[in-house]
Design a protein around this motif. Structure first.
Motif, PDB file in Angstrom:
ATOM      1  N   GLN A  71      14.053  27.857  25.219  1.00 59.08           N
ATOM      2  CA  GLN A  71      14.513  26.735  26.016  1.00 59.08           C
ATOM      3  C   GLN A  71      13.523  26.447  27.131  1.00 59.08           C
ATOM      4  OE1 GLN A  71      17.144  25.057  25.214  1.00 59.08           O
ATOM      5  NE2 GLN A  71      17.289  23.637  26.911  1.00 59.08           N
ATOM      6  N   PRO A  74      13.641  25.096  33.812  1.00 59.59           N
ATOM      7  CA  PRO A  74      14.082  23.996  34.677  1.00 59.59           C
ATOM      8  C   PRO A  74      12.887  23.308  35.312  1.00 59.59           C
ATOM      9  CG  PRO A  74      15.399  25.959  35.061  1.00 59.59           C
ATOM     10  CD  PRO A  74      14.263  26.372  34.158  1.00 59.59           C
ATOM     11  N   GLN A  77      12.339  19.699  31.866  1.00 62.74           N
ATOM     12  CA  GLN A  77      13.207  18.873  31.054  1.00 62.74           C
ATOM     13  C   GLN A  77      13.017  17.410  31.426  1.00 62.74           C
ATOM     14  OE1 GLN A  77      17.067  20.445  31.823  1.00 62.74           O
ATOM     15  NE2 GLN A  77      16.697  22.349  30.753  1.00 62.74           N
ATOM     16  N   HIS A  82      21.594  14.812  33.160  1.00 64.26           N
ATOM     17  CA  HIS A  82      21.839  16.180  32.683  1.00 64.26           C
ATOM     18  C   HIS A  82      22.892  16.799  33.594  1.00 64.26           C
ATOM     19  CE1 HIS A  82      21.088  19.982  30.735  1.00 64.26           C
ATOM     20  NE2 HIS A  82      20.973  20.541  31.920  1.00 64.26           N
ATOM     21  N   PHE A  83      24.103  17.017  33.024  1.00 67.09           N
ATOM     22  CA  PHE A  83      25.207  17.545  33.822  1.00 67.09           C
ATOM     23  C   PHE A  83      25.193  19.065  33.781  1.00 67.09           C
ATOM     24  CE2 PHE A  83      29.565  19.186  34.019  1.00 67.09           C
ATOM     25  CZ  PHE A  83      29.929  18.737  35.282  1.00 67.09           C
ATOM     26  N   GLU A  84      25.357  19.669  34.943  1.00 63.63           N
ATOM     27  CA  GLU A  84      25.483  21.116  35.074  1.00 63.63           C
ATOM     28  C   GLU A  84      26.622  21.415  36.043  1.00 63.63           C
ATOM     29  OE1 GLU A  84      21.825  22.736  36.374  1.00 63.63           O
ATOM     30  OE2 GLU A  84      20.732  22.289  34.518  1.00 63.63           O
ATOM     31  N   MET A  85      27.379  22.443  35.727  1.00 66.39           N
ATOM     32  CA  MET A  85      28.464  22.831  36.617  1.00 66.39           C
ATOM     33  C   MET A  85      27.890  23.342  37.936  1.00 66.39           C
ATOM     34  SD  MET A  85      31.389  22.149  35.371  1.00 66.39           S
ATOM     35  CE  MET A  85      32.408  23.092  36.513  1.00 66.39           C
ATOM     36  N   THR A  87      27.054  25.483  41.139  1.00 61.92           N
ATOM     37  CA  THR A  87      27.023  26.921  41.407  1.00 61.92           C
ATOM     38  C   THR A  87      27.084  27.219  42.898  1.00 61.92           C
ATOM     39  OG1 THR A  87      24.592  26.885  41.375  1.00 61.92           O
ATOM     40  CG2 THR A  87      25.714  27.386  39.304  1.00 61.92           C
ATOM     41  N   GLU A 180      26.846  20.198  45.626  1.00 66.31           N
ATOM     42  CA  GLU A 180      27.173  19.629  44.322  1.00 66.31           C
ATOM     43  C   GLU A 180      28.660  19.739  44.003  1.00 66.31           C
ATOM     44  OE1 GLU A 180      24.593  21.649  41.625  1.00 66.31           O
ATOM     45  OE2 GLU A 180      22.917  20.282  41.993  1.00 66.31           O
ATOM     46  N   GLN A 230      20.507  12.613  41.806  1.00 67.21           N
ATOM     47  CA  GLN A 230      20.420  13.945  41.208  1.00 67.21           C
ATOM     48  C   GLN A 230      19.171  14.683  41.668  1.00 67.21           C
ATOM     49  OE1 GLN A 230      22.262  15.047  37.534  1.00 67.21           O
ATOM     50  NE2 GLN A 230      21.887  13.012  36.724  1.00 67.21           N
ATOM     51  N   LYS A 234      19.010  18.337  43.722  1.00 63.56           N
ATOM     52  CA  LYS A 234      18.211  19.468  43.261  1.00 63.56           C
ATOM     53  C   LYS A 234      17.219  19.927  44.318  1.00 63.56           C
ATOM     54  CE  LYS A 234      18.534  18.382  38.333  1.00 63.56           C
ATOM     55  NZ  LYS A 234      17.798  17.998  37.102  1.00 63.56           N
TER      56      LYS A 234
END
Length: 240
Positions: A71, A74, A77, A82-85, A87, A180, A230, A234
Motif C-alpha cells: 500500500q 500516506p 495517494q 479519501h475518508f478516514e475515521m 484518531t 477531525e 481536507q 491534515k
C-alpha cells in the motif's frame, strides 16, 4: 638396453605425446583405469537485486514468487476524496471545551476560505438556534393551554434543538482548531437536523421552518470536506 620405466605399447597404438591431453582418436588400452569425470554443479538460484529486470521474455526460475503489492505511504495517494475515521477523539471532558475558552471565537487566521465560510455558518446557526429555542419554549407554554398533547411534543423538540444548538457552537470552535472528530460530529448533526425537520413538518402540518436550517447545515458540511479543507486538517494534524 631398455628402460624399465617405459610402458609397453599395444600393437597398433601410437605413443602418447607429452602433456595431459591425448591425441585425437586415442583409445586407452583395455584394463587401464578410466580417468574420473568431473561435472560442474548447477548454480543455485539467488534472489535478483531490487530493480533487476529479466532480459526479454525470459521466464522466472521455478519457485520464484512475485513480490506482494504494498500500500502506498500516506502523502503518495491521490488528491481525491479519501475518508478516514478520526484518531484525535477527546479523552476527557476538558478536550471537548474550546481551547482558551470562548475568547478566540472570532479568530479564523490560517483557515482556508471554505472552512471560514463553514465555520461562520455553524457558529451563527448555533446562536440562532439557541435564540429560537428560547422563543419556542415561551410559545410552547402558551400552546399547553390549547392543545396539551401537541405542546408536549413541540416542547420536547425545542429542548432537543437547544441542546443541539449549544453542541453546534462548541463543535464549530473545536473544528476551527483542526479537530477531525468535531468535523465528523458536525456532519452527523446534519443527519439529525434532517430527522428533526421531518418530524417537525409532520407534527405541525408542514408549517415547520426546519428545512431551511437543514439546507444551510448541509452546505456547511459539504464545505468541510472539500479538498482544500481536507488538506488543512491534515496539515494541522501533522504539526500537532
Amino acid at each position: 638396453m631398455s628402460n624399465p620405466n617405459e610402458v609397453p605399447q599395444q600393437p597398433g597404438s601410437q605413443p602418447t605425446p607429452s602433456g595431459d591431453v591425448p591425441p585425437p582418436g586415442y583409445q586407452p588400452p583395455q584394463g587401464a583405469p578410466q580417468p574420473p569425470s568431473y561435472q560442474t554443479p548447477a548454480p543455485s538460484y539467488q534472489e535478483p537485486a531490487p530493480g533487476y529486470q529479466a532480459p526479454g521474455n525470459q521466464a522466472p526460475p521455478p519457485g520464484y514468487q512475485q513480490p506482494a503489492y504494498q500500500q502506498p505511504a500516506p502523502g503518495q495517494q491521490g488528491q481525491g476524496f479519501h475518508f478516514e475515521m478520526p484518531t484525535d477523539g477527546p479523552k476527557s471532558f476538558n478536550d471537548v471545551l474550546p481551547r482558551g475558552g470562548f475568547s478566540g471565537m472570532f479568530n479564523v487566521t490560517g483557515m482556508p476560505t471554505e472552512l471560514k465560510v463553514s465555520y461562520w455558518i455553524w457558529l451563527i446557526g448555533g446562536f440562532l438556534g439557541l435564540l429560537g429555542g428560547l422563543i419556542g419554549i415561551f410559545g410552547t407554554l402558551v400552546l399547553f393551554s390549547v392543545i396539551p398533547a401537541l405542546a408536549a411534543v413541540v416542547l420536547l423538540l425545542v429542548i432537543v434543538s437547544l441542546v443541539l444548538a449549544a453542541a453546534q457552537v462548541v463543535l464549530a470552535m473545536k473544528m476551527k482548531e483542526g479537530k477531525e472528530w468535531a468535523r465528523l460530529a458536525l456532519t452527523v448533526l446534519v443527519g439529525v437536523g434532517l430527522l428533526l425537520s421531518v418530524i417537525g413538518s409532520a407534527s405541525t402540518d408542514g408549517r415547520s421552518n426546519g428545512w431551511f436550517g437543514f439546507i444551510v447545515g448541509l452546505a456547511a458540511a459539504v464545505l468541510m470536506w472539500l479538498p482544500n479543507s481536507q488538506a488543512w486538517f491534515k496539515s494541522v494534524k501533522r504539526t500537532a
